[in-house]
Design a protein around this motif. Structure first.
Motif, PDB file in Angstrom:
ATOM      1  N   GLY A   1      36.673  56.981  19.420  1.00  0.00           N
ATOM      2  CA  GLY A   1      37.841  56.129  19.388  1.00  0.00           C
ATOM      3  C   GLY A   1      38.287  55.689  20.766  1.00  0.00           C
ATOM      4  O   GLY A   1      39.219  54.913  20.902  1.00  0.00           O
ATOM      5  N   SER A   2      37.633  56.179  21.814  1.00  0.00           N
ATOM      6  CA  SER A   2      38.031  55.826  23.169  1.00  0.00           C
ATOM      7  C   SER A   2      37.230  54.647  23.701  1.00  0.00           C
ATOM      8  O   SER A   2      37.102  54.482  24.907  1.00  0.00           O
ATOM      9  CB  SER A   2      37.865  57.032  24.085  1.00  0.00           C
ATOM     10  OG  SER A   2      36.516  57.398  24.147  1.00  0.00           O
ATOM     11  N   SER A   3      36.687  53.841  22.810  1.00  0.00           N
ATOM     12  CA  SER A   3      35.904  52.697  23.268  1.00  0.00           C
ATOM     13  C   SER A   3      36.773  51.702  24.033  1.00  0.00           C
ATOM     14  O   SER A   3      36.262  50.952  24.859  1.00  0.00           O
ATOM     15  CB  SER A   3      35.228  52.011  22.083  1.00  0.00           C
ATOM     16  OG  SER A   3      36.203  51.514  21.190  1.00  0.00           O
ATOM     17  N   ASP A   4      38.085  51.713  23.775  1.00  0.00           N
ATOM     18  CA  ASP A   4      38.973  50.838  24.540  1.00  0.00           C
ATOM     19  C   ASP A   4      38.939  51.179  26.025  1.00  0.00           C
ATOM     20  O   ASP A   4      38.984  50.292  26.872  1.00  0.00           O
ATOM     21  CB  ASP A   4      40.410  50.953  24.027  1.00  0.00           C
ATOM     22  CG  ASP A   4      40.558  50.414  22.616  1.00  0.00           C
ATOM     23  OD1 ASP A   4      39.704  49.599  22.221  1.00  0.00           O
ATOM     24  OD2 ASP A   4      41.513  50.812  21.929  1.00  0.00           O
ATOM     25  N   VAL A   5      38.831  52.459  26.323  1.00  0.00           N
ATOM     26  CA  VAL A   5      38.751  52.888  27.724  1.00  0.00           C
ATOM     27  C   VAL A   5      37.463  52.372  28.349  1.00  0.00           C
ATOM     28  O   VAL A   5      37.468  51.857  29.469  1.00  0.00           O
ATOM     29  CB  VAL A   5      38.826  54.427  27.823  1.00  0.00           C
ATOM     30  CG1 VAL A   5      38.569  54.896  29.247  1.00  0.00           C
ATOM     31  CG2 VAL A   5      40.147  54.935  27.306  1.00  0.00           C
ATOM     32  N   PHE A   6      36.367  52.471  27.611  1.00  0.00           N
ATOM     33  CA  PHE A   6      35.090  52.012  28.150  1.00  0.00           C
ATOM     34  C   PHE A   6      35.068  50.502  28.314  1.00  0.00           C
ATOM     35  O   PHE A   6      34.508  49.977  29.276  1.00  0.00           O
ATOM     36  CB  PHE A   6      33.937  52.490  27.265  1.00  0.00           C
ATOM     37  CG  PHE A   6      33.777  53.987  27.274  1.00  0.00           C
ATOM     38  CD1 PHE A   6      33.504  54.663  28.443  1.00  0.00           C
ATOM     39  CD2 PHE A   6      33.914  54.713  26.108  1.00  0.00           C
ATOM     40  CE1 PHE A   6      33.369  56.039  28.465  1.00  0.00           C
ATOM     41  CE2 PHE A   6      33.777  56.088  26.110  1.00  0.00           C
ATOM     42  CZ  PHE A   6      33.503  56.753  27.291  1.00  0.00           C
ATOM     43  N   PHE A   7      35.670  49.781  27.387  1.00  0.00           N
ATOM     44  CA  PHE A   7      35.757  48.328  27.535  1.00  0.00           C
ATOM     45  C   PHE A   7      36.634  47.953  28.723  1.00  0.00           C
ATOM     46  O   PHE A   7      36.350  46.987  29.432  1.00  0.00           O
ATOM     47  CB  PHE A   7      36.288  47.678  26.257  1.00  0.00           C
ATOM     48  CG  PHE A   7      35.259  47.564  25.175  1.00  0.00           C
ATOM     49  CD1 PHE A   7      34.102  46.834  25.379  1.00  0.00           C
ATOM     50  CD2 PHE A   7      35.447  48.180  23.956  1.00  0.00           C
ATOM     51  CE1 PHE A   7      33.140  46.717  24.385  1.00  0.00           C
ATOM     52  CE2 PHE A   7      34.507  48.075  22.954  1.00  0.00           C
ATOM     53  CZ  PHE A   7      33.345  47.352  23.171  1.00  0.00           C
ATOM     54  N   ALA A   8      37.694  48.720  28.955  1.00  0.00           N
ATOM     55  CA  ALA A   8      38.541  48.460  30.119  1.00  0.00           C
ATOM     56  C   ALA A   8      37.766  48.701  31.413  1.00  0.00           C
ATOM     57  O   ALA A   8      37.887  47.925  32.376  1.00  0.00           O
ATOM     58  CB  ALA A   8      39.780  49.331  30.066  1.00  0.00           C
ATOM     59  N   LEU A   9      36.984  49.770  31.445  1.00  0.00           N
ATOM     60  CA  LEU A   9      36.144  50.025  32.628  1.00  0.00           C
ATOM     61  C   LEU A   9      35.123  48.903  32.822  1.00  0.00           C
ATOM     62  O   LEU A   9      34.862  48.486  33.948  1.00  0.00           O
ATOM     63  CB  LEU A   9      35.418  51.362  32.488  1.00  0.00           C
ATOM     64  CG  LEU A   9      36.244  52.609  32.765  1.00  0.00           C
ATOM     65  CD1 LEU A   9      35.445  53.862  32.419  1.00  0.00           C
ATOM     66  CD2 LEU A   9      36.684  52.647  34.201  1.00  0.00           C
ATOM     67  N   ASP A  10      34.560  48.427  31.734  1.00  0.00           N
ATOM     68  CA  ASP A  10      33.623  47.314  31.802  1.00  0.00           C
ATOM     69  C   ASP A  10      34.286  46.077  32.400  1.00  0.00           C
ATOM     70  O   ASP A  10      33.729  45.435  33.289  1.00  0.00           O
ATOM     71  CB  ASP A  10      33.094  47.010  30.407  1.00  0.00           C
ATOM     72  CG  ASP A  10      32.166  45.821  30.379  1.00  0.00           C
ATOM     73  OD1 ASP A  10      31.269  45.761  31.244  1.00  0.00           O
ATOM     74  OD2 ASP A  10      32.344  44.952  29.506  1.00  0.00           O
ATOM     75  N   ASP A  11      35.473  45.770  31.941  1.00  0.00           N
ATOM     76  CA  ASP A  11      36.199  44.611  32.479  1.00  0.00           C
ATOM     77  C   ASP A  11      36.529  44.804  33.957  1.00  0.00           C
ATOM     78  O   ASP A  11      36.432  43.863  34.746  1.00  0.00           O
ATOM     79  CB  ASP A  11      37.491  44.380  31.695  1.00  0.00           C
ATOM     80  CG  ASP A  11      37.224  43.929  30.273  1.00  0.00           C
ATOM     81  OD1 ASP A  11      36.111  43.424  30.018  1.00  0.00           O
ATOM     82  OD2 ASP A  11      38.129  44.093  29.423  1.00  0.00           O
ATOM     83  N   LEU A  12      36.882  46.026  34.335  1.00  0.00           N
ATOM     84  CA  LEU A  12      37.196  46.310  35.738  1.00  0.00           C
ATOM     85  C   LEU A  12      35.973  46.090  36.620  1.00  0.00           C
ATOM     86  O   LEU A  12      36.062  45.439  37.667  1.00  0.00           O
ATOM     87  CB  LEU A  12      37.705  47.743  35.892  1.00  0.00           C
ATOM     88  CG  LEU A  12      37.946  48.210  37.319  1.00  0.00           C
ATOM     89  CD1 LEU A  12      39.152  47.494  37.910  1.00  0.00           C
ATOM     90  CD2 LEU A  12      38.125  49.707  37.370  1.00  0.00           C
ATOM     91  N   PHE A  13      34.828  46.613  36.200  1.00  0.00           N
ATOM     92  CA  PHE A  13      33.611  46.445  37.002  1.00  0.00           C
ATOM     93  C   PHE A  13      33.196  44.981  37.083  1.00  0.00           C
ATOM     94  O   PHE A  13      32.759  44.512  38.133  1.00  0.00           O
ATOM     95  CB  PHE A  13      32.468  47.293  36.449  1.00  0.00           C
ATOM     96  CG  PHE A  13      32.570  48.744  36.804  1.00  0.00           C
ATOM     97  CD1 PHE A  13      32.640  49.143  38.117  1.00  0.00           C
ATOM     98  CD2 PHE A  13      32.606  49.708  35.816  1.00  0.00           C
ATOM     99  CE1 PHE A  13      32.740  50.475  38.458  1.00  0.00           C
ATOM    100  CE2 PHE A  13      32.708  51.043  36.135  1.00  0.00           C
ATOM    101  CZ  PHE A  13      32.773  51.432  37.463  1.00  0.00           C
ATOM    102  N   GLN A  14      33.319  44.257  35.984  1.00  0.00           N
ATOM    103  CA  GLN A  14      32.970  42.838  36.028  1.00  0.00           C
ATOM    104  C   GLN A  14      33.893  42.085  36.971  1.00  0.00           C
ATOM    105  O   GLN A  14      33.454  41.204  37.711  1.00  0.00           O
ATOM    106  CB  GLN A  14      33.038  42.235  34.623  1.00  0.00           C
ATOM    107  CG  GLN A  14      31.883  42.657  33.770  1.00  0.00           C
ATOM    108  CD  GLN A  14      31.896  41.976  32.421  1.00  0.00           C
ATOM    109  OE1 GLN A  14      32.666  41.063  32.178  1.00  0.00           O
ATOM    110  NE2 GLN A  14      31.027  42.426  31.528  1.00  0.00           N
ATOM    111  N   TRP A  15      35.161  42.432  36.992  1.00  0.00           N
ATOM    112  CA  TRP A  15      36.109  41.775  37.901  1.00  0.00           C
ATOM    113  C   TRP A  15      35.781  42.120  39.346  1.00  0.00           C
ATOM    114  O   TRP A  15      35.829  41.267  40.230  1.00  0.00           O
ATOM    115  CB  TRP A  15      37.538  42.183  37.564  1.00  0.00           C
ATOM    116  CG  TRP A  15      38.532  41.581  38.492  1.00  0.00           C
ATOM    117  CD1 TRP A  15      39.040  40.320  38.453  1.00  0.00           C
ATOM    118  CD2 TRP A  15      39.127  42.208  39.641  1.00  0.00           C
ATOM    119  NE1 TRP A  15      39.912  40.129  39.490  1.00  0.00           N
ATOM    120  CE2 TRP A  15      39.990  41.270  40.238  1.00  0.00           C
ATOM    121  CE3 TRP A  15      39.017  43.468  40.212  1.00  0.00           C
ATOM    122  CZ2 TRP A  15      40.721  41.563  41.371  1.00  0.00           C
ATOM    123  CZ3 TRP A  15      39.750  43.753  41.339  1.00  0.00           C
ATOM    124  CH2 TRP A  15      40.592  42.800  41.906  1.00  0.00           C
TER     125      TRP A  15
END
Length: 85
Positions: free
Chosen positions: A25-39
């Motif tokens: 259920g913590s996939s939101d955290v991983f998606f947030a990390l993904d967005d951070l790295f892409q930025w």
């Protein structure tokens, strides 16, 4: 005694299953990390080869400067009869 062992195993299994569900259920955290790295790496999309071209231009400028200094030193050495060879 035997029932207590089975109960402990069931409680352990349920605890592990809940932990896995929390991680899933913590996939939101991983998606947030993904967005951070892409930025963070958008900088490289802008830079691309500009830095390479800068280093190449500095190399050519440095080579031309050094050849000019070397030419002057060679002319000075050719006119000096007291130099050690």
């Amino acid at each position: 005694m035997r029932n207590e062992i089975y109960l402990k195993k069931i409680i352990y299994f349920v605890t592990i299953k809940q932990d896995i569900m929390i991680l899933g259920g913590s996939s939101d955290v991983f998606f947030a990390l993904d967005d951070l790295f892409q930025w963070c790496f958008l900088f490289y999309d802008w830079v691309q080869n500009k830095l390479n071209y800068l280093f190449l231009a500095l190399g050519f400028f440095g080579f031309a400067y050094w050849m000019n200094v070397q030419r002057k030193e060679n002319a000075k050495a050719a006119n000096d009869p007291n130099q050690i060879k």
